[in-house]
Design an enzyme around this catalytic site. Structure first.
Site: not given
Ligand SMILES: Cc1ncc(COP(=O)(O)O)c(C=O)c1O
Length: 404
Positions: A145, A230, A259
Site C-alpha cells: 500500500f 516507504d 504522516k
C-alpha cells in the site's frame, strides 16, 4: 434515543449525505482531542489506538507542535517555491540529518512522496544508470500500500484499490513480499528501483522474515538498483526506532516519509536521499505549490526535533514490548496471531468469533478506537505518548470483547 446520543446519529447521517462514500468510518464523530484521547460530539471519551494511521505519533495537539503552528500562523504561511522562506533551510537540514542523507525534497501527502520517489528513480535510471529510454522498471511487493494515485494503484494487488481505475501505468513488477529469490529474479538490467514498505501496514502489519531486508539491500547494491523504503507509516518512531529499516541495520537509498512528519496538524511528506540520486532533478521537473510551505516546515521542524531527542522511539520500544507480551497472551483466546514491532500491532481475530469491523465497533462501545484492515485483522497503533496504564486499559478492553 438514549440521552447521551443526542448529536452523533444526525452528524453521521449528515456526513454520509454530503460526501462520496470512499470510506466506511466507525460511527463516532470527534470534536476535540488531547494526547491519546479524543472526545465526541456527545462528550464521550475514547482512547485513540489508531492515531490517524500513525499521523498522530506524538498524540493529538502535542504542545510543542501546536505552539510552533500558532507562532507560524502569526507570521507567514505560504510563499510557494517561487520564493524561499525563512523556515525552509532549517527544516531541510534537520530532516536530512535525521535521515542521514544529503538532501530532502518536501511534498505534502504520502502518495506524493511515493510519486516523487518513482519519478526520481526513473530519471536516475535514465541519466545515471544508463537505462534505455522508456524501459525502466521498478520492483514492488504483493500486498503493498503506497497510496491512491493512478500510478500507485496500477501496481496495487488489492482489487478494491485498483479495479476500474485503469488504464494502468506500466513499468512495475510485483513479487511476493518477503521472498528474496523472487525479488532477485525480477531484477533485470532495466530495473531502477525496488520499492518496499519495511513492514506492510495496510496489509495487516506484516513483518518480513528476518534477513529479508538486508538481503534486498545487498541485491540492490550488487545490481545497481535503488532501494526506496516507504516509511510513511512505519517510520518516525512507530516501531521503536526512527525508521523500521533500522531493526535490521538497513539503510535505503531513499526514505519516503509522510504522516507523522506533519505532527497531525498539517500534511507534510518528503523524500530523503543523497545528491547522487535526488540531484537528478532540475528546475521545472517536479514540485508542488504547498510542498515545504512555512507552516508545514515550522511544524515538521519541531517534529524532527522531538524525534532527535530519542524519547518517542524509546517509549515505542518499551511500551511496544509490553503491548506485544500482553497481546501474545491472547493468542488462542480469540486471537489467531499477532504481528508487529513497537507500538504497532496487527491482530488476526478468530473469524469464527467476529469480523474485524465488528471488533472495531465493539471496542468503540468500550471507549477504544481501532480500525480493521482486511477481513478479521485489526491494527493497533496508539500515539507514542500513550501511558502504560492507558495501554493496559486498551488491551483489557480487547480481551473483554474476545471473551464476550
Ligand atoms: C506505507 C504507506 N505509503 C503511502 C501512503 C499514502 O499516504 P497518503 O494517504 O498521505 O497519501 C500510506 C497511507 O496509508 C501508507 O501507509
Amino acid at each position: 434515543m438514549i440521552e447521551e446520543e443526542v448529536r452523533t446519529p444526525a452528524a453521521v447521517r449528515d456526513a454520509q449525505r454530503w460526501t462520496a462514500h470512499n470510506y466506511h468510518p466507525l460511527p463516532v464523530v470527534v470534536s476535540s482531542a488531547e494526547g491519546a484521547w479524543v472526545t465526541d460530539v456527545d462528550g464521550r471519551r475514547y482512547l485513540d489506538c489508531l492515531a490517524g494511521y500513525s499521523a498522530l505519533n506524538f498524540g493529538h495537539r502535542h504542545p510543542k507542535l501546536v505552539e510552533a503552528a500558532h507562532a507560524q500562523l502569526d507570521r507567514l504561511t505560504l510563499t510557494s517555491r517561487a520564493f524561499s522562506h525563512d523556515r525552509f533551510a532549517d527544516f531541510c537540514r534537520e530532516l536530512s540529518q535525521l535521515c542521514g542523507k544529503e538532501l530532502v525534497l518536501p511534498m505534502n501527502t504520502g502518495a506524493e512522496a511515493v510519486e516523487t520517489g518513482i519519478k526520481v528513480a526513473r530519471k536516475w535510471g535514465y541519466r545515471v544508470k544508463g537505462v534505455a529510454a522508456e524501459q525502466a522498471n521498478i520492483v514492488v511487493a504483493e500486498g503493498n500500500f503506497h497510496g491512491r494515485t493512478t500510478t500507485i494503484v496500477s501496481f496495487s494487488t488489492d482489487e478494491d484499490a485498483r479495479a476500474d481505475f485503469g488504464p494502468y501505468t506500466p513499468g512495475f513488477r510485483c513479487v511476493a513480499y518477503g521472498d528474496l529469490d523472487a525479488l532477485t529474479a525480477a531484477i533485470d538490467e532495466n530495473t531502477v528501483a525496488v520499492l518496499l514498505e519495511p513492514i506492510q501496514g495496510e496489509q495487516g502489519v506484516i513483518v518480513p522474515p528476518a534477513g529479508y531486508l538486508p538481503g534486498v539491500r545487498r541485491v540492490c547494491t550488487e545490481r545497481n538498483v535503488l532501494l526506496l523504503a516507504d516509511e510513511i507509516q512505519s517510520g518516525l518512531g512507530r516501531t521503536g526506532t526512527t525508521f523500521a529499516c533500522e531493526h535490521e541495520d538497513v539503510v535505503p537509498d531513499m526514505y519516503l516519509l509522510g504522516k507523522a512528519l506533519g505532527g497531525g496538524i498539517v500534511p507534510v511528506s518528503a523524500v530523503a536521499a543523497d545528491a547522487g540520486v535526488l540531484g537528478v532533478l532540475q528546475p521545472g521537473q517536479h514540485g508542488s505549490t504547498f510542498g515545504g510551505n512555512p507552516l508545514a516546515a515550522a511544524v515538521a521542524t519541531e517534529v524532527v526535533r522531538l524525534l532527535a531527542t530519542g524519547e518517542f522511539q524509546r517509549r515505542s520500544a518499551e511500551l511496544g514490548a509490553r503491548l506485544h507480551a500482553k497481546l501474545q497472551a491472547l493468542v488462542g483466546r480469540g486471537l489467531l496471531a499477532v504481528r508487529g514491532r513497537g507500538l504497532w500491532a496487527g491482530l488476526d481475530i478468530d473469524p469464527a468469533l467476529m469480523s474485524g469491523r465488528e471488533a472495531s465497533e465493539r471496542l468503540m462501545t468500550r471507549g477504544v478506537l481501532a480500525k480493521d484492515t482486511h477481513g478479521s485483522t485489526i491494527r493497533l497503533a496508539p500515539p507514542l505518548v500513550i501511558t502504560e496504564e492507558e495501554l493496559d486499559h486498551a488491551v483489557a478492553q480487547l480481551a473483554a470483547i474476545l471473551a464476550e
